[in-house]
Design a protein around this motif. Structure first.
Motif, PDB file in Angstrom:
ATOM      1  N   GLU A 121     -35.717 -13.801  -9.178  1.00  0.00           N
ATOM      2  CA  GLU A 121     -35.239 -14.446 -10.395  1.00  0.00           C
ATOM      3  C   GLU A 121     -34.799 -13.410 -11.419  1.00  0.00           C
ATOM      4  OE1 GLU A 121     -37.351 -17.783 -12.017  1.00  0.00           O
ATOM      5  OE2 GLU A 121     -38.550 -18.011 -10.178  1.00  0.00           O
ATOM      6  N   ILE A 122     -34.045 -13.871 -12.399  1.00  0.00           N
ATOM      7  CA  ILE A 122     -33.577 -13.028 -13.495  1.00  0.00           C
ATOM      8  C   ILE A 122     -33.592 -13.858 -14.764  1.00  0.00           C
ATOM      9  CG2 ILE A 122     -31.122 -13.602 -13.182  1.00  0.00           C
ATOM     10  CD1 ILE A 122     -30.466 -10.657 -13.847  1.00  0.00           C
ATOM     11  N   ASN A 123     -33.835 -13.248 -15.913  1.00  0.00           N
ATOM     12  CA  ASN A 123     -33.842 -14.004 -17.167  1.00  0.00           C
ATOM     13  C   ASN A 123     -32.501 -13.856 -17.883  1.00  0.00           C
ATOM     14  OD1 ASN A 123     -33.885 -11.484 -18.540  1.00  0.00           O
ATOM     15  ND2 ASN A 123     -36.128 -11.452 -18.471  1.00  0.00           N
ATOM     16  N   GLN A 124     -32.338 -14.565 -18.981  1.00  0.00           N
ATOM     17  CA  GLN A 124     -31.064 -14.557 -19.701  1.00  0.00           C
ATOM     18  C   GLN A 124     -30.745 -13.169 -20.261  1.00  0.00           C
ATOM     19  OE1 GLN A 124     -30.666 -17.602 -22.658  1.00  0.00           O
ATOM     20  NE2 GLN A 124     -30.820 -19.285 -21.198  1.00  0.00           N
ATOM     21  N   TYR A 125     -31.743 -12.484 -20.790  1.00  0.00           N
ATOM     22  CA  TYR A 125     -31.491 -11.178 -21.403  1.00  0.00           C
ATOM     23  C   TYR A 125     -30.968 -10.179 -20.373  1.00  0.00           C
ATOM     24  CZ  TYR A 125     -32.257  -6.769 -23.834  1.00  0.00           C
ATOM     25  OH  TYR A 125     -32.068  -5.533 -24.389  1.00  0.00           O
ATOM     26  N   ASP A 126     -31.667 -10.092 -19.236  1.00  0.00           N
ATOM     27  CA  ASP A 126     -31.229  -9.158 -18.196  1.00  0.00           C
ATOM     28  C   ASP A 126     -29.858  -9.551 -17.638  1.00  0.00           C
ATOM     29  OD1 ASP A 126     -33.522  -7.681 -18.489  1.00  0.00           O
ATOM     30  OD2 ASP A 126     -34.600  -8.684 -16.857  1.00  0.00           O
ATOM     31  N   SER A 127     -29.610 -10.851 -17.549  1.00  0.00           N
ATOM     32  CA  SER A 127     -28.302 -11.318 -17.075  1.00  0.00           C
ATOM     33  C   SER A 127     -27.197 -10.895 -18.033  1.00  0.00           C
ATOM     34  CB  SER A 127     -28.308 -12.847 -16.944  1.00  0.00           C
ATOM     35  OG  SER A 127     -29.240 -13.282 -15.980  1.00  0.00           O
ATOM     36  N   SER A 128     -27.461 -11.012 -19.331  1.00  0.00           N
ATOM     37  CA  SER A 128     -26.449 -10.642 -20.327  1.00  0.00           C
ATOM     38  C   SER A 128     -26.133  -9.153 -20.265  1.00  0.00           C
ATOM     39  CB  SER A 128     -26.918 -11.030 -21.727  1.00  0.00           C
ATOM     40  OG  SER A 128     -28.082 -10.308 -22.094  1.00  0.00           O
ATOM     41  N   ILE A 129     -27.155  -8.323 -19.981  1.00  0.00           N
ATOM     42  CA  ILE A 129     -26.919  -6.879 -19.844  1.00  0.00           C
ATOM     43  C   ILE A 129     -26.018  -6.618 -18.627  1.00  0.00           C
ATOM     44  CG2 ILE A 129     -28.004  -4.671 -19.300  1.00  0.00           C
ATOM     45  CD1 ILE A 129     -30.437  -5.583 -20.873  1.00  0.00           C
ATOM     46  N   LEU A 130     -26.344  -7.258 -17.516  1.00  0.00           N
ATOM     47  CA  LEU A 130     -25.569  -7.080 -16.293  1.00  0.00           C
ATOM     48  C   LEU A 130     -24.117  -7.496 -16.498  1.00  0.00           C
ATOM     49  CD1 LEU A 130     -26.103  -6.141 -13.369  1.00  0.00           C
ATOM     50  CD2 LEU A 130     -26.498  -8.541 -12.769  1.00  0.00           C
ATOM     51  N   LEU A 131     -23.922  -8.605 -17.202  1.00  0.00           N
ATOM     52  CA  LEU A 131     -22.567  -9.118 -17.440  1.00  0.00           C
ATOM     53  C   LEU A 131     -21.808  -8.249 -18.436  1.00  0.00           C
ATOM     54  CD1 LEU A 131     -23.456 -12.928 -17.714  1.00  0.00           C
ATOM     55  CD2 LEU A 131     -22.156 -11.864 -15.869  1.00  0.00           C
ATOM     56  N   SER A 132     -22.470  -7.824 -19.489  1.00  0.00           N
ATOM     57  CA  SER A 132     -21.802  -7.087 -20.569  1.00  0.00           C
ATOM     58  C   SER A 132     -21.307  -5.715 -20.125  1.00  0.00           C
ATOM     59  CB  SER A 132     -22.745  -6.933 -21.768  1.00  0.00           C
ATOM     60  OG  SER A 132     -23.084  -8.181 -22.307  1.00  0.00           O
TER      61      SER A 132
ATOM     62  N   MET B   6     -31.599 -15.450  -9.111  1.00  0.00           N
ATOM     63  CA  MET B   6     -31.534 -16.851  -9.503  1.00  0.00           C
ATOM     64  C   MET B   6     -31.862 -16.996 -10.984  1.00  0.00           C
ATOM     65  SD  MET B   6     -30.738 -18.157  -6.564  1.00  0.00           S
ATOM     66  CE  MET B   6     -30.852 -19.911  -6.963  1.00  0.00           C
ATOM     67  N   LEU B   7     -30.999 -17.684 -11.695  1.00  0.00           N
ATOM     68  CA  LEU B   7     -31.217 -17.966 -13.117  1.00  0.00           C
ATOM     69  C   LEU B   7     -31.360 -19.487 -13.246  1.00  0.00           C
ATOM     70  CD1 LEU B   7     -31.429 -17.074 -16.025  1.00  0.00           C
ATOM     71  CD2 LEU B   7     -28.941 -16.946 -16.150  1.00  0.00           C
ATOM     72  N   PHE B   8     -32.610 -19.950 -13.239  1.00  0.00           N
ATOM     73  CA  PHE B   8     -32.877 -21.377 -13.196  1.00  0.00           C
ATOM     74  C   PHE B   8     -32.752 -22.015 -14.576  1.00  0.00           C
ATOM     75  CE2 PHE B   8     -35.302 -19.846  -9.459  1.00  0.00           C
ATOM     76  CZ  PHE B   8     -34.663 -20.609  -8.483  1.00  0.00           C
ATOM     77  N   GLY B   9     -32.195 -23.234 -14.596  1.00  0.00           N
ATOM     78  CA  GLY B   9     -32.079 -23.977 -15.843  1.00  0.00           C
ATOM     79  C   GLY B   9     -30.825 -24.809 -15.886  1.00  0.00           C
ATOM     80  N   ASP B  10     -30.711 -25.641 -16.913  1.00  0.00           N
ATOM     81  CA  ASP B  10     -29.508 -26.433 -17.139  1.00  0.00           C
ATOM     82  C   ASP B  10     -28.344 -25.498 -17.441  1.00  0.00           C
ATOM     83  OD1 ASP B  10     -28.153 -29.147 -17.987  1.00  0.00           O
ATOM     84  OD2 ASP B  10     -27.816 -27.745 -19.653  1.00  0.00           O
ATOM     85  N   ALA B  11     -27.236 -25.682 -16.743  1.00  0.00           N
ATOM     86  CA  ALA B  11     -26.117 -24.741 -16.844  1.00  0.00           C
ATOM     87  C   ALA B  11     -25.609 -24.603 -18.277  1.00  0.00           C
ATOM     88  CB  ALA B  11     -24.982 -25.180 -15.918  1.00  0.00           C
ATOM     89  N   LYS B  12     -25.511 -25.697 -18.992  1.00  0.00           N
ATOM     90  CA  LYS B  12     -24.984 -25.636 -20.358  1.00  0.00           C
ATOM     91  C   LYS B  12     -25.904 -24.837 -21.276  1.00  0.00           C
ATOM     92  CE  LYS B  12     -23.055 -28.606 -23.967  1.00  0.00           C
ATOM     93  NZ  LYS B  12     -22.755 -30.015 -24.347  1.00  0.00           N
ATOM     94  N   LYS B  13     -27.201 -25.094 -21.172  1.00  0.00           N
ATOM     95  CA  LYS B  13     -28.166 -24.369 -22.006  1.00  0.00           C
ATOM     96  C   LYS B  13     -28.209 -22.895 -21.637  1.00  0.00           C
ATOM     97  CE  LYS B  13     -31.189 -28.348 -22.878  1.00  0.00           C
ATOM     98  NZ  LYS B  13     -32.547 -28.918 -22.695  1.00  0.00           N
ATOM     99  N   VAL B  14     -28.183 -22.618 -20.339  1.00  0.00           N
ATOM    100  CA  VAL B  14     -28.223 -21.226 -19.883  1.00  0.00           C
ATOM    101  C   VAL B  14     -26.996 -20.460 -20.364  1.00  0.00           C
ATOM    102  CG1 VAL B  14     -28.089 -19.738 -17.852  1.00  0.00           C
ATOM    103  CG2 VAL B  14     -29.683 -21.663 -17.873  1.00  0.00           C
ATOM    104  N   LEU B  15     -25.823 -21.064 -20.212  1.00  0.00           N
ATOM    105  CA  LEU B  15     -24.588 -20.389 -20.613  1.00  0.00           C
ATOM    106  C   LEU B  15     -24.520 -20.201 -22.120  1.00  0.00           C
ATOM    107  CD1 LEU B  15     -22.113 -22.208 -18.208  1.00  0.00           C
ATOM    108  CD2 LEU B  15     -22.714 -19.793 -18.143  1.00  0.00           C
ATOM    109  N   THR B  16     -24.979 -21.194 -22.864  1.00  0.00           N
ATOM    110  CA  THR B  16     -25.000 -21.074 -24.330  1.00  0.00           C
ATOM    111  C   THR B  16     -25.931 -19.935 -24.750  1.00  0.00           C
ATOM    112  OG1 THR B  16     -24.603 -23.458 -24.582  1.00  0.00           O
ATOM    113  CG2 THR B  16     -25.493 -22.282 -26.491  1.00  0.00           C
ATOM    114  N   GLY B  17     -27.063 -19.806 -24.053  1.00  0.00           N
ATOM    115  CA  GLY B  17     -27.973 -18.700 -24.332  1.00  0.00           C
ATOM    116  C   GLY B  17     -27.359 -17.354 -23.976  1.00  0.00           C
TER     117      GLY B  17
END
Length: 455
Positions: free
Chosen positions: A283-294, A436-447
């Motif tokens: 799994e991965i959280n939103q913060y780590d995902s944002s670093i990977l994407l940015s 895996m980044l679990f959660g509602d897609a809209k909420k996850v993407l907004t975060g």
């Protein structure tokens, strides 16, 4: 003289149909194409009112008003996730209209009119199949009707009996009103038996084929009334639907016969998040995902039905813009059969003003994936499952997929570890490069948008 003017109007209407369909092939001109096709339909309807001997004009106007109000209401109020169901419903109504016209016209048709009798029976049979089949397809897409295994020979027998009765009615030269209703009933039952066993993953292909059948019924009705615009419009719909059916089957690396006459695609639940046997999910959280994407050079988004369910198309566009402000190239990988109807993802993303040139088709995208830093899969499942390439025992083996496992990193946004419409586990979720980044897609993407902007 009036008949010549009507025919000219019908010819202009058909030209407008063709031009409209052509313009609908690109999102930038789709709205204009829809308007042009609509103007062609309005012209054809107005011209038909000048047909000599037309009766019951008041009833016709009342019926048109009711249909217009109902159509506008459903089209305006339907959610994007339910658009495939609406398409199935409208398609079924076209088949029902053809069948009802056939029933009405049979009472006025001279029994010795063999040619018209054959056309009328074709309208009855095909229209009835299209209606009942489309209703079942709508129920499957809505999730209220489950797959039911029906002996295929039983279905073929029902169809054969319906056709044989239709031939007998034509050949008898005598009025057979009771048998006509039996033919309609058998055709309706065959429509049910035809669509019931077909799995949910194949519904886009089935909808396309049923749409083609409705076009055929419109063409046969045009022959029955000697109405040229119905004939040519039906031919357009029928041929376009058949071509789309063949193209979608090719995109799945399967024959149309295999799709229609096997029970592939039954939806089923999957394992719970975390671990399945000796396969561990990372799994991965939103913060780590944002670093990977940015800090990526190129990010590819692969949308699926889950994106539509969460109505997250605007959120993903916001994330795209936030990443581009940081110099990240963002593209979208589009699989031909992603979603629940042809072009579902294209329509969804166009609604949020995603530039069309960012929507890359599967074959072209697969060439770019090995040099992609991050692929973000949102609600897609079967169309990214590497089992299609690696597992000969898999029911989707051989189906062309978006080869996202070739990218450097994969982030999968899902609510849970449930399987896709094909009802099989996705090996991509256990790939060492996948998080895996679990959660509602809209909420996850907004975060993610907030995290990227704050970085």
């Amino acid at each position: 003289m009036i008949l010549y003017i009507i025919d000219i109007c019908y010819l202009v209407a058909v030209v407008l149909f063709i031009l409209g369909i052509k313009l609908m092939s690109h999102p930038d001109t789709a709205r204009r194409g829809n308007g042009i096709a609509l103007s062609g339909m309005i012209l054809a309807i107005v011209a038909s009112f000048f047909t000599p001997g037309l009766n019951n004009i008041i009833l016709i106007l009342v019926a048109m008003a009711l249909g217009t109000v109902g159509g506008l209401y459903f089209a305006k109020s339907v959610k994007m996730t339910a658009m495939p169901q609406l398409v199935s419903f409208f398609n079924g109504m076209g088949g029902a209209a053809a069948a009802l016209i056939g029933l009405v016209e049979y009472g006025d048709l001279p029994v010795d009119e063999v040619g018209k009798g054959a056309v009328l029976m074709a309208s009855l049979v095909i229209g009835s199949i299209s209606f009942s089949g489309s209703m079942i397809a709508m129920g499957k897409l809505q999730g209220v009707i489950k797959d039911i295994r029906i002996n295929k020979m039983l279905g073929f027998t029902i169809l054969a009996v319906a056709v044989a009765l239709a031939v007998y009615i034509i050949a008898s030269g005598q009025p057979q009103p009771v048998l006509v209703y039996v033919v309609v009933l058998l055709a309706l039952v065959y429509g049910l038996a035809f669509v019931y066993p077909i799995g949910g993953a194949d519904m886009p292909v089935v909808i396309s084929l049923l749409n083609s059948l409705t076009g055929v019924t419109a063409a046969t009705t045009g022959l029955l009334y000697d109405n040229k615009v119905m004939l040519m419009g039906g031919i357009l719909v029928g041929s376009a639907g058949l071509l789309l059916t063949l193209l979608m089957a090719k995109a799945m690396n399967r024959s149309v016969a295999n799709i229609l006459f096997t029970s592939f695609g039954t939806a089923a639940g999957g394992a719970a998040a975390g671990q399945t046997g000796d396969q561990v999910v990372k799994e991965i959280n939103q913060y780590d995902s944002s670093i990977l994407l940015s800090y990526a050079k190129r990010v590819v988004v692969v949308p699926g039905y889950g994106l539509a369910v969460a109505q997250a198309q605007h959120a993903v566009h916001d994330l795209e813009k936030a990443l581009e402000e940081k110099g990240v190239e963002v593209l979208y990988g589009i699989h031909p059969v992603a979603g629940r109807m042809p072009g579902h993802m294209n329509v969804l993303l166009a609604e949020s003003d995603v530039p069309y040139d960012k929507l890359i088709e599967m074959d072209d995208m697969n060439e770019q994936l090995p040099s992609t830093d991050v692929v973000m899969v949102i609600g897609a499942n079967d169309v990214v499952n590497p089992a299609a390439n690696d597992d000969p025992s898999s029911p989707i083996y051989g189906m062309p997929i978006l080869e996202v496992n070739k990218a450097a990193n994969v982030i999968v946004i899902k609510r849970s570890m449930s399987s896709g419409y094909a009802g099989i586990e996705n090996a991509l979720f256990f790939d060492p490069k996948t998080r895996m980044l679990f959660g509602d897609a809209k909420k996850v993407l907004t975060g993610l948008v907030s995290e990227v902007k704050n970085m």
